[in-house]
Write an enzyme that holds these catalytic residues in place. Structure first.
Site, mmCIF file in Angstrom:
data_model
loop_
_atom_site.group_PDB
_atom_site.id
_atom_site.type_symbol
_atom_site.label_atom_id
_atom_site.label_comp_id
_atom_site.label_asym_id
_atom_site.label_seq_id
_atom_site.Cartn_x
_atom_site.Cartn_y
_atom_site.Cartn_z
ATOM 1 N N HIS A 79 15.516 13.055 11.529
ATOM 2 C CA HIS A 79 14.349 13.030 12.419
ATOM 3 C C HIS A 79 13.493 11.784 12.200
ATOM 4 O O HIS A 79 12.563 11.552 12.948
ATOM 5 C CB HIS A 79 13.523 14.323 12.293
ATOM 6 C CG HIS A 79 12.839 14.507 10.977
ATOM 7 N ND1 HIS A 79 12.760 15.717 10.346
ATOM 8 C CD2 HIS A 79 12.194 13.643 10.178
ATOM 9 C CE1 HIS A 79 12.101 15.582 9.214
ATOM 10 N NE2 HIS A 79 11.751 14.335 9.082
ATOM 11 N N HIS A 80 13.793 11.001 11.159
ATOM 12 C CA HIS A 80 13.095 9.727 11.000
ATOM 13 C C HIS A 80 13.733 8.636 11.860
ATOM 14 O O HIS A 80 13.249 7.514 11.882
ATOM 15 C CB HIS A 80 13.112 9.286 9.538
ATOM 16 C CG HIS A 80 12.366 10.209 8.629
ATOM 17 N ND1 HIS A 80 11.036 10.057 8.375
ATOM 18 C CD2 HIS A 80 12.763 11.309 7.955
ATOM 19 C CE1 HIS A 80 10.637 11.019 7.550
ATOM 20 N NE2 HIS A 80 11.660 11.794 7.284
ATOM 21 N N HIS B 224 0.847 -1.197 0.000
ATOM 22 C CA HIS B 224 0.000 0.000 0.000
ATOM 23 C C HIS B 224 0.885 1.251 0.000
ATOM 24 O O HIS B 224 0.654 2.182 -0.781
ATOM 25 C CB HIS B 224 -0.921 -0.022 1.231
ATOM 26 C CG HIS B 224 -1.606 1.274 1.508
ATOM 27 N ND1 HIS B 224 -2.678 1.724 0.765
ATOM 28 C CD2 HIS B 224 -1.380 2.229 2.438
ATOM 29 C CE1 HIS B 224 -3.075 2.891 1.235
ATOM 30 N NE2 HIS B 224 -2.307 3.229 2.256
ATOM 31 N N LYS C 192 3.693 30.002 3.490
ATOM 32 C CA LYS C 192 2.771 29.571 2.437
ATOM 33 C C LYS C 192 1.339 29.597 2.922
ATOM 34 O O LYS C 192 0.445 30.150 2.260
ATOM 35 C CB LYS C 192 3.130 28.158 1.972
ATOM 36 C CG LYS C 192 4.340 28.145 1.102
ATOM 37 C CD LYS C 192 4.691 26.744 0.689
ATOM 38 C CE LYS C 192 5.686 26.791 -0.438
ATOM 39 N NZ LYS C 192 5.151 27.393 -1.658
ATOM 40 N N SER D 86 12.667 6.191 -14.458
ATOM 41 C CA SER D 86 11.526 6.931 -14.998
ATOM 42 C C SER D 86 11.448 8.323 -14.384
ATOM 43 O O SER D 86 11.291 9.330 -15.091
ATOM 44 C CB SER D 86 10.252 6.137 -14.722
ATOM 45 O OG SER D 86 9.147 6.984 -14.639
ATOM 46 N N SER D 87 11.576 8.409 -13.053
ATOM 47 C CA SER D 87 11.473 9.713 -12.391
ATOM 48 C C SER D 87 12.596 10.644 -12.814
ATOM 49 O O SER D 87 12.370 11.837 -13.024
ATOM 50 C CB SER D 87 11.556 9.546 -10.878
ATOM 51 O OG SER D 87 10.429 8.914 -10.405
ATOM 52 N N GLU E 77 12.045 13.213 -0.625
ATOM 53 C CA GLU E 77 10.906 12.564 -1.275
ATOM 54 C C GLU E 77 9.587 13.069 -0.695
ATOM 55 O O GLU E 77 8.602 13.269 -1.408
ATOM 56 C CB GLU E 77 11.013 11.041 -1.106
ATOM 57 C CG GLU E 77 9.772 10.249 -1.487
ATOM 58 C CD GLU E 77 9.526 10.178 -2.988
ATOM 59 O OE1 GLU E 77 10.448 10.528 -3.744
ATOM 60 O OE2 GLU E 77 8.422 9.796 -3.377
#
Lengths: 698, 283
Positions: free
Chosen positions: A303-304, A78, A332, A170-171, A256
């Site tokens: 931080h992950h 998922h 923003k 591809s990216s 990302e």
């Protein structure tokens, strides 16, 4: 000029291809944008069905629908599918359709490479979805692919690595194309600081993609060699470190995250001014805020990983740097609100989604600030609070912006106005149910419910039930979107060139639908009949994919029953996930027979090389050479003797009576695992069977 | 035709991207099967390789024909420059991942394993240092000395950077002989470099005991030098194509971006080698 080119380029003058071949070979940015969009929609169905299964499993405590290992595969796939198969391709669809129109370019800078960027994606998609059906199932260790767990999986893990390589290619090609288009193909007079903000956000996104996709490719390449070629990047025994993977991965992974949200900022910055009938407030500050977010994104990956262990100084640094991102993001949000301030607002569906984005994305941003604080994060790491956080950012953030963009630009793409009634139903059902779905997860996380778990303690039952109900409504509501899009393609009120009277920008100066043919290039088959046929096919395709997705689980069971895959293997794998890939042991197979005139008893010709812990099957062959029925039995022996204790046989023919009719030939399988305890210096082991006749030769 | 008056060349629909996708699909599937010793893996991988080669020849052949027909105006040329620049940037980041692994291993994971709790509880007696196979891998190896073949290779690649620039001067001044000679020399130097590297790998495996499995040193050594070698191979092939085109009379003093793109790439490979020489072989 053209006439004298004909001999050297003969194939260029053929009529434009039609049918499927048109879509396979197209070099038109609008076609490719459409392809990206439908790919994302298809993957959204598949990934969404997985989410539905996950929520159904979590509807109440205990195991309901799927086994834990399947649940793990579902959560992993998922995540991978929604990130790489839905959000990124959907934003690329917008880039393909909109960037050339918005900057006044005839097409993308490299139209053929544009085609390749797209057509690599279905390959990767097939690999990812197909790996669910391989022995051992799909990748199950989470979309982050952390070793050492990732070292232990089967064939689908290697396939997933290659899928990521292909998606990365591809990216990178797509991003090089977009960046080059923006930098080199703008209409005269459009300086960088006059570009629509959507174009700006995509330029910065493209930069991020080109910078970090190769790093991900490097990280998974190291996984591949660690798994299969004996390197020790992530193995402490060889001086490596599994934590190193996390550093490399999150050096990719944090940018990302902004790749998944910056284009959303661009879409929202297009939609809100249109329906506020005011120019965007603080254009320049928006550009600089986007750039700051991009730069900061390279500096906060730690931080992950607060809980995996790092010096306190590093934790403090990563905490402050992360909190710093709130500043440009706050700029923003402030600018969007200021744009709406005293505007003459109307709330078409696109605007509804944009306003919902501003509110709900901000909730996700706030929970991100909570998680950025080290002492809090140590409590909340890997709980449902994290799940709530990133789903607010990615669903009510990225996905809602995609919806806003679709409702906003569909008139330009199809030439028809969107059906607002259906759209509003879609919006209100989605906006309410998505909060029912994700908001309780904050409470679950704060109460300590871990993520990636198919079962949970009783005290979490109520909130999980609420979340699941919200999830089912949210999932079902998305069918409305499909209906809206299909209705819009098929017909409806004709849209003018400037489909929204408050809209600014070059794309609203060209006709709606934007002409498929590019200036100077004759494209034959885009009649109304052609459109209808195509949309009919797409409906059939979408329905087929839906049915396929719906039937996935029962089909999977049938498939397993038919092939016998996964039944024995899954059982054994569950007990033997500890494959020691760092070494191999050669197993020599020997067959002895007592009475060679009556029997032929043969071992496989070649020795097998196995990893300790790996499940192995070999086949012996037994033939009755005589004209009489015979009975016999085989007895195993091992050399060296110490190896005997490490042979775990799951299925063996030894000690069983074998009855053979005259001249009958049978195969005798042995299924075994050489366990990890086998000594390191034991490089060769002999497994031999001696076969002898039983009783009187009747 | 797809050129607008004074406009940007837009190619017609093309089947080459599709060939490329199918080839990569076949290659990836083949590699997966091959890794797991399943039937058909080698064939699929080979088919993918052939397909990819066909695609590259066909696609680039088309681009070359378009270029020689004068279809690529100044703006297309500028696009190629941006595109190649971004591509090289992505390559830099690819190598950065492996350099990151090297620095992490040397500066963080190995010292960590040789000190404190790890040393006492997990790996008593491990002394760390560099190069190392790590505490749990029992393999003795000799590290590659920088002053033999690697130093020669540095010289070769640096010279090849000079010869390709010399060839570029020749092209810009219309001296075709200098162009061809410079390119031929560059290709030759690249191929000699590759020959040396193959020898070095053979030597490492047979005489030094230095293998891919020799701990973090072996892993980073072969990964970095191996991917660099792959890039030298690709660069040499590209230079060969450029040499062939040059012999066929392609390129004008004012229109030769293909040449420049390849020389950019070659210089990039050169710079990566210098970093390799310093951080992998020398320090």
């Amino acid at each position: 000029m053209e006439a004298n080119l004909a001999p050297s380029l003969p194939d260029e003058h053929h009529a434009a291809p039609t049918g499927v071949w048109r879509w396979l070979t197209t070099t038109n940015h609008k076609d490719i944008g459409t392809l990206y969009f439908w790919f994302a929609a298809t993957m959204f169905l598949i990934g969404g069905l997985m989410a539905m299964l996950i929520r159904a499993e979590l509807f109440q405590p205990g195991l309901q629908l799927v086994q834990p290992e399947v649940f793990n595969q579902l959560t992993t796939m998922h995540g991978l599918i929604m990130i790489f198969g839905v959000i990124m391709p959907a934003f690329t669809a917008f880039a393909n359709w909109q960037v050339p129109l918005m900057i006044g370019a005839p097409d993308m800078a490299f139209p053929r490479m544009n085609n390749w960027s797209f057509w690599l994606l279905p390959v990767a998609g097939v690999f990812l979805v197909g790996s669910l059906f391989l022995p051992g199932g799909a990748v199950a260790g989470g979309w982050t692919m952390y070793p050492p767990l990732f070292m232990q999986g089967g064939i689908s893990y290697d396939l997933t690595i290659f899928a990521i390589h292909i998606m990365g290619a591809s990216s990178i090609m797509g991003s090089i194309n977009i960046a080059t288009t923006i930098l080199n193909m703008r209409a005269p007079g459009m300086t960088l600081m006059k570009m629509p903000l959507f174009v700006w956000t995509w330029l910065i996104t493209a930069f991020l993609l080109i910078a970090v996709m190769p790093v991900l490719a490097g990280a998974v390449t190291m996984l591949l060699t660690d798994r299969n070629f004996g390197t020790h990047f992530f193995d402490a025994a060889g001086g490596g470190d599994p934590v190193m993977f996390q550093h490399v991965f999150w050096f990719f992974g944090h940018p990302e995250v902004y790749i998944l949200i910056l284009p959303a900022f661009g879409i929202i910055s297009s939609v809100i001014p249109t329906f506020s009938r005011k120019p965007l407030f603080g254009y320049a500050s928006m550009v600089y805020a986007t750039a700051s977010i991009a730069i900061l994104s390279f500096l906060v990956w730690g931080h992950h990983m607060f809980t995996v262990g790092m010096p306190a100084a590093a934790q403090l640094y990563f905490m402050y740097a992360t909190l710093l991102i709130a500043v440009p993001t706050g700029v923003k949000v402030f600018n969007w609100v200021a744009t709406m301030w005293r505007g003459s607002l109307t709330f078409e569906t696109a605007m509804l989604f944009a306003v919902a984005f501003v509110c709900l994305f901000t909730i996700g941003g706030f929970s991100g600030l909570v998680l950025a604080m080290v002492p809090v994060d140590i409590q909340l790491q890997d709980t449902y609070y994290v799940v709530a956080h990133f789903h607010y950012v990615l669903v009510t953030g990225a996905l809602f912006s995609i919806y806003a963009g679709l409702y906003y630009w569909l008139p330009k793409w199809t030439g028809h106005r969107v059906n607002e009634t259906w759209g509003r139903w879609h919006f209100w059902l989605s906006a309410v149910s998505v909060n029912v779905l994700f908001f309780p997860m904050h409470f679950l996380g704060l109460a300590g419910m871990p993520r990636r778990i198919p079962d949970y303690a009783l005290q979490f039952a109520d909130f999980n039930r609420v979340a699941s109900l919200g999830g089912f409504i949210f999932g079902a509501s998305q069918i409305l979107l499909l209906i809206v899009i299909l209705k819009c393609i098929r017909g409806g009120v004709k849209a003018e060139a400037r489909a929204w009277e408050g809209a600014e920008g070059l794309e609203w100066t060209v006709a709606s639908p934007a002409l498929h043919a590019r200036l100077g290039y004759e494209q034959s088959g885009m009649s109304a009949a052609d459109n209808q046929r195509t949309s009919r096919r797409l409906v059939v395709l979408a329905l087929a994919m839906f049915a396929f997705g719906f039937a996935l689980v029962p089909l999977y069971d049938v498939f397993c029953d038919l092939t016998g895959l996964n039944r024995d293997a899954a059982q054994a794998l569950a007990n033997n996930t500890q494959v020691d890939a760092s070494r191999k042991v050669r197993i020599e197979l020997v067959a002895n027979v007592q009475d060679g005139a009556l029997w032929r008893f043969a071992a496989p010709n070649l020795p097998v090389d196995v990893h300790p812990g790996e499940l192995v099957q070999v086949e012996y062959e037994l033939e009755n050479l005589s004209d009489r029925p015979l009975i016999g039995r085989a007895v195993p022996s091992y050399a060296p003797l110490a190896a005997a204790a490490h042979f775990k046989k799951i299925d063996c023919f030894c000690f069983r009576e074998q009855r053979l009719a005259p001249h009958e030939k049978i195969r005798l399988p042995v299924l075994f695992v050489l366990d990890r305890g086998v000594a390191r210096d034991m490089k060769v082991v002999t497994l031999s069977y001696t076969f002898f006749a039983l009783g009187k030769r009747t | 035709m797809t050129t607008q008056p004074g406009g940007y060349y837009l190619p017609a629909p093309s089947h080459w991207p599709l060939v490329g996708s199918l080839a990569l699909m076949s290659a990836a599937l083949g590699a997966t099967l091959l890794i797991h010793d399943l039937a058909g893996g080698g064939w699929l991988l080979a088919a993918g390789g052939v397909g990819l080669a066909t695609m590259l020849v066909g696609w680039f052949g088309k681009v070359i024909r378009e270029s020689e027909s004068g279809l690529h105006g100044a703006q297309v040329d500028q696009s190629f420059r941006w595109g190649m620049g971004w591509f090289i940037f992505s390559e830099v980041m690819f190598f950065a991942a492996f350099f990151g692994a090297l620095f992490y291993g040397r500066m963080i994971s190995v010292p960590d394993l040789a000190g404190g709790e790890q040393l006492r509880l997990l790996w008593p007696g491990y002394s760390g240092g560099w190069p190392t196979t790590g505490p749990g891998v029992e393999a003795a190896f000799t590290p590659m000395s920088p002053w033999g073949i690697p130093a020669l290779n540095t010289l070769l690649l640096l010279s090849s950077g000079a010869t390709v620039t010399w060839a570029h001067w020749g092209l810009k001044r219309g001296r075709r002989g200098q162009l061809n000679l410079g390119l031929a020399l560059t290709v030759a130097l690249g191929l000699i470099f590759l020959g040396f590297q193959v020898y070095e790998y053979h030597y490492a495996y047979t005489a030094l005991g230095l293998t891919l499995g020799a701990g973090i040193y072996g892993a980073t050594f072969f990964m970095l030098t191996g991917f660099h070698g792959l890039h030298v191979t690709i660069g040499s092939l590209m230079l060969l194509v450029i040499l062939g085109r040059s012999l066929a009379g392609h390129f004008r003093p004012d229109h030769h971006f293909a040449f420049e793109a390849v020389s950019w790439y070659w210089h990039f490979v050169d710079v990566v080698w210098l970093l390799l020489f310093i951080f992998v072989y020398w320090l």
